[in-house]
Design an enzyme around this catalytic site. Structure first.
Site, mmCIF file in Angstrom:
data_model
loop_
_atom_site.group_PDB
_atom_site.id
_atom_site.type_symbol
_atom_site.label_atom_id
_atom_site.label_comp_id
_atom_site.label_asym_id
_atom_site.label_seq_id
_atom_site.Cartn_x
_atom_site.Cartn_y
_atom_site.Cartn_z
ATOM 1 N N HIS A 198 -6.960 -5.785 5.646
ATOM 2 C CA HIS A 198 -7.959 -5.696 6.948
ATOM 3 C C HIS A 198 -8.952 -6.458 6.634
ATOM 4 O O HIS A 198 -9.147 -7.944 5.584
ATOM 5 C CB HIS A 198 -8.216 -3.818 6.963
ATOM 6 C CG HIS A 198 -7.529 -3.127 7.445
ATOM 7 N ND1 HIS A 198 -6.452 -3.098 8.525
ATOM 8 C CD2 HIS A 198 -6.611 -2.480 5.851
ATOM 9 C CE1 HIS A 198 -6.076 -2.392 8.194
ATOM 10 N NE2 HIS A 198 -5.409 -1.800 6.625
ATOM 11 N N GLU B 147 0.965 1.396 -0.878
ATOM 12 C CA GLU B 147 0.077 1.928 0.459
ATOM 13 C C GLU B 147 -0.301 3.087 -1.077
ATOM 14 O O GLU B 147 0.224 3.746 -1.301
ATOM 15 C CB GLU B 147 0.715 2.983 1.539
ATOM 16 C CG GLU B 147 0.466 1.907 2.722
ATOM 17 C CD GLU B 147 -0.444 2.360 3.569
ATOM 18 O OE1 GLU B 147 -1.226 2.520 3.384
ATOM 19 O OE2 GLU B 147 -0.852 1.956 4.533
HETATM 20 ZN ZN ZN Z 1 -3.825 -0.451 5.514
#
Ligand code: ZN
Length: 211
Positions: free
Chosen positions: A6, A174
């Site tokens: 992002h 993650e």
């Molecule tokens: Zn992400």
């Protein structure tokens, strides 16, 4: 190559980040997304950028050349296909995307995603080895395996553009669930982010045979 997920300017540039780009396997996806945040508003893009900078510092200390897909946390994108291009063009020995998840609050733990079925040789055995090595490093550092996705901390995926488009060994980490209060507390602290960075750098160094 380190790819912090992002970017801080994405939310203010919907036209640019919502336009569709190639995502591999004949699909398209939005250029980029805003990412998630903790319940009290600490954003994923800030977390991923800070962790990536910490990993970069650790790897450079060991003489590893590091390229990042973005140089600041207040820009827009780059698009997911462009991020993959950067790894391909620089012929990265390992590509590590860094993210945090926004699952339901009771879910916790990290997982490592890799491309499956692989679309080229680099996405095959080298990427699976990179995924397992990073999984081992995060587990050895005390981070819990995901309770909600994948198995044994590993998640084969066919829908992530950065994985599909890579011609270099590639995984997506993650780190944990930002909606889980315990993991959010770790992510919000510099010491917690350093712990993630130490584990990711350890995994990369093990993979490269530098440790
Ligand atoms: Zn992400």
């Amino acid at each position: 190559m380190l790819d912090p997920g992002h970017n801080g300017g994405n939310a203010a540039a919907p036209e640019e980040i919502n336009r569709h780009v190639p995502a591999g396997r004949g699909r398209t996806k939005p250029c980029n997304t805003t990412g998630t945040a903790t319940n009290d508003g600490y954003p994923e893009h800030a977390f991923t950028f800070d962790v990536a900078k910490r990993v970069r510092r650790l790897l450079r200390q060991q003489g590893i050349e590091v390229v990042m897909t973005r140089q600041s946390d207040d820009g827009v994108g780059p698009c997911v296909d462009r991020r993959a291009d950067i790894g391909n063009r620089t012929r990265a020995d390992a590509v590590v995307s860094i993210h945090a998840d926004g699952a339901e609050g009771t879910a916790r733990g990290f997982h490592i995603a890799y491309s499956s079925p692989p679309l080229n040789a680099a996405q095959g055995k080298p990427s699976v080895r990179l995924a397992r090595t990073l999984r081992d490093a995060l587990r050895d550092a005390g981070f819990p395996l995901s309770t909600y996705l994948g198995s044994d901390g590993l998640a084969p995926r066919d829908d992530l553009a950065g994985l599909n488009l890579s011609k270099r060994p590639v995984v997506l980490v993650e780190c944990g669930n930002m909606r889980n209060p315990q993991e959010a507390a770790t992510m919000k602290q510099a010491a917690g982010r350093q712990k993630y960075a130490d584990a990711i750098a350890d995994g990369v160094l093990r993979y490269l045979g530098a440790r």
